[in-house]
Design an enzyme around this catalytic site. Structure first.
Site, PDB file in Angstrom:
ATOM      1  N   HIS A 182       2.681  -8.219   4.625  1.00  0.00           N
ATOM      2  CA  HIS A 182       2.862  -6.827   4.194  1.00  0.00           C
ATOM      3  C   HIS A 182       2.465  -5.828   5.282  1.00  0.00           C
ATOM      4  O   HIS A 182       3.136  -4.820   5.495  1.00  0.00           O
ATOM      5  CB  HIS A 182       2.059  -6.574   2.918  1.00  0.00           C
ATOM      6  CG  HIS A 182       2.684  -5.573   2.016  1.00  0.00           C
ATOM      7  ND1 HIS A 182       2.551  -5.609   0.640  1.00  0.00           N
ATOM      8  CD2 HIS A 182       3.445  -4.486   2.268  1.00  0.00           C
ATOM      9  CE1 HIS A 182       3.209  -4.600   0.095  1.00  0.00           C
ATOM     10  NE2 HIS A 182       3.747  -3.896   1.072  1.00  0.00           N
ATOM     11  N   GLY A 237      17.936  10.741  -3.063  1.00  0.00           N
ATOM     12  CA  GLY A 237      18.698  10.578  -4.301  1.00  0.00           C
ATOM     13  C   GLY A 237      19.301  11.915  -4.717  1.00  0.00           C
ATOM     14  O   GLY A 237      20.205  11.970  -5.547  1.00  0.00           O
ATOM     15  N   TYR A 291       1.891  -5.017  -5.839  1.00  0.00           N
ATOM     16  CA  TYR A 291       2.565  -4.106  -6.761  1.00  0.00           C
ATOM     17  C   TYR A 291       2.068  -4.359  -8.180  1.00  0.00           C
ATOM     18  O   TYR A 291       2.445  -5.322  -8.826  1.00  0.00           O
ATOM     19  CB  TYR A 291       4.080  -4.274  -6.701  1.00  0.00           C
ATOM     20  CG  TYR A 291       4.706  -3.973  -5.355  1.00  0.00           C
ATOM     21  CD1 TYR A 291       4.026  -3.247  -4.386  1.00  0.00           C
ATOM     22  CD2 TYR A 291       5.987  -4.423  -5.058  1.00  0.00           C
ATOM     23  CE1 TYR A 291       4.606  -2.982  -3.151  1.00  0.00           C
ATOM     24  CE2 TYR A 291       6.585  -4.160  -3.831  1.00  0.00           C
ATOM     25  CZ  TYR A 291       5.887  -3.449  -2.877  1.00  0.00           C
ATOM     26  OH  TYR A 291       6.464  -3.192  -1.655  1.00  0.00           O
TER      27      TYR A 291
END
Length: 378
Positions: free
Chosen positions: A165, A253, A99
């Site tokens: 990952h 959301g 990231y």
């Protein structure tokens, strides 16, 4: 006459001792009062167990603060957000070396250093993008390099859970598990996990050294782990489940539609079929449905929101599931945590699941045949 000065001196010492004792009692009482105030400043959220690791029932995904969902956000603002999460009782924070790369771990290192003994940090290894091409490397040499670099960026002596990952086709999972066991013995990590494994890989790894948690995509709109044996395997082996993208990359959301603009190069969602304009328009039916469910639920006396219903539904599926919704806004963090107040009866869950089965999701999560699609379920 000689005794009088001695008497005065004795009297003085006795009075001084009394004053000192009184002041000490006051200081202890004052310190205790302050300590009590400090203990009530931070809230305690419902807890869940990931294997033998205790965490808040809702964690915080931190990727989008630095990577993948547009330009990196202001560091000071993100530190403020992370501190607010700690204050509200969140104890699990998720990141990865990729990231940024690296900048998200650096951010968490700065933000969580004052609270290191009170929180759990999960980071990930083994996924890289040299020259823009995805590759996986979980060789022992690569892991030993990666863990030391992550520890430096996180400003920590240990990592609470270190997760592969993505599976590495060139490194048997048994070798990875052995390396993880060595890192636990060395004190560099406390637990390890796998992200997006196939259930057979999970079983093989667990035989060598116990897996603490699986981290995979799970949401109302992506329920593959219910049918590919992953949840079943986790339950049978007492392995926790960390649900990433519980709001389906932000769509659940309730604020994203076909008119939403994404950064053309810094937002990974532009390459996801589910985020095409057509799919975003067609999938609004899920938002409409969630609003119907929300109308009958309250959070702090107010009608529940779409993301609160989506997260509460996920929490209701299994007691060993911890969702890690991402956010870059304090108000959304607080809204997400409100989902912990919502419960569903068995009948309500059956009705919700029946409706979800009737609605077809438009768009795959990854482009078919892409490196991302080919690297899951290994």
């Amino acid at each position: 006459m000689k005794g009088k000065p001695q008497m005065k001196r004795r009297k003085f010492l006795e009075n001084s001792a009394k004053v000192f004792a009184a002041s000490m009692l006051f200081n202890v009482a004052f310190a205790g009062e302050n300590s009590a105030k400090k203990s009530t400043d931070s809230k305690t959220l419902p807890q869940r167990m990931l294997g033998k690791m205790r965490v808040s029932a809702l964690g915080l995904g931190c990727m989008g603060m630095s990577h993948g969902h547009g330009p990196a956000r202001d560091e000071k603002e993100m530190i403020k957000l992370i501190h607010r999460a700690v204050e509200l009782g969140v104890t699990y924070f998720d990141t990865a070396e990729i990231y940024g790369p690296h900048t998200n771990e650096i951010l968490l290192g700065k933000a969580l250093k004052p609270f290191r003994d009170k929180v759990c940090i999960g980071t990930k290894f083994g996924l890289y993008y040299p020259f823009g091409k995805q590759m996986q490397d979980s060789s022992k040499k690569s892991i030993l390099r990666a863990v030391d670099e992550s520890l430096k960026r996180l400003q920590s002596d240990y990592i609470d859970i270190y997760t592969q990952h993505r599976g590495d086709p060139d490194t048997p999972i048994e070798e990875v598990a052995l390396t993880m066991s060595e890192l636990v013995k060395a004190g560099k990590i406390r637990h390890y996990g796998l992200s997006e494994p196939g259930y057979k890989t999970l079983e093989r790894a667990h035989k060598i050294y116990p897996v603490t948690a699986v981290q995979s995509h799970y949401s109302m709109m992506f329920r593959e782990v219910e049918t590919n044996e992953i949840l079943k395997t986790c339950e049978s082996l007492d392995i926790g489940f960390v649900a990433y993208s519980p709001l389906d990359r932000g769509f659940l959301g309730g604020l994203i539609n076909e008119k939403t603009q994404f950064h053309p190069t810094l937002d990974m969602r532009t390459s996801f079929p589910r985020y095409s304009k057509e799919a975003l328009k067609e999938n609004q039916k899920f938002i409409t449905f969630l609003k119907e469910v929300a109308a009958n639920k309250k959070v702090k006396g107010k009608t529940a929101s779409v993301p609160q219903i989506a997260l509460a539904w996920l929490l209701a599926q299994k007691p060993f599931i911890m969702p890690i919704p991402e956010t870059t806004k304090i108000k959304h963090l607080e809204e997400n945590l409100g989902s912990l107040e919502i419960t569903f009866s068995k009948e309500e869950l059956e009705q919700i699941n029946a409706r979800l089965k009737e609605m077809k999701v438009v768009g795959e999560r990854y482009a078919p045949g892409s490196d991302a699609a080919n690297s899951v379920g290994l």
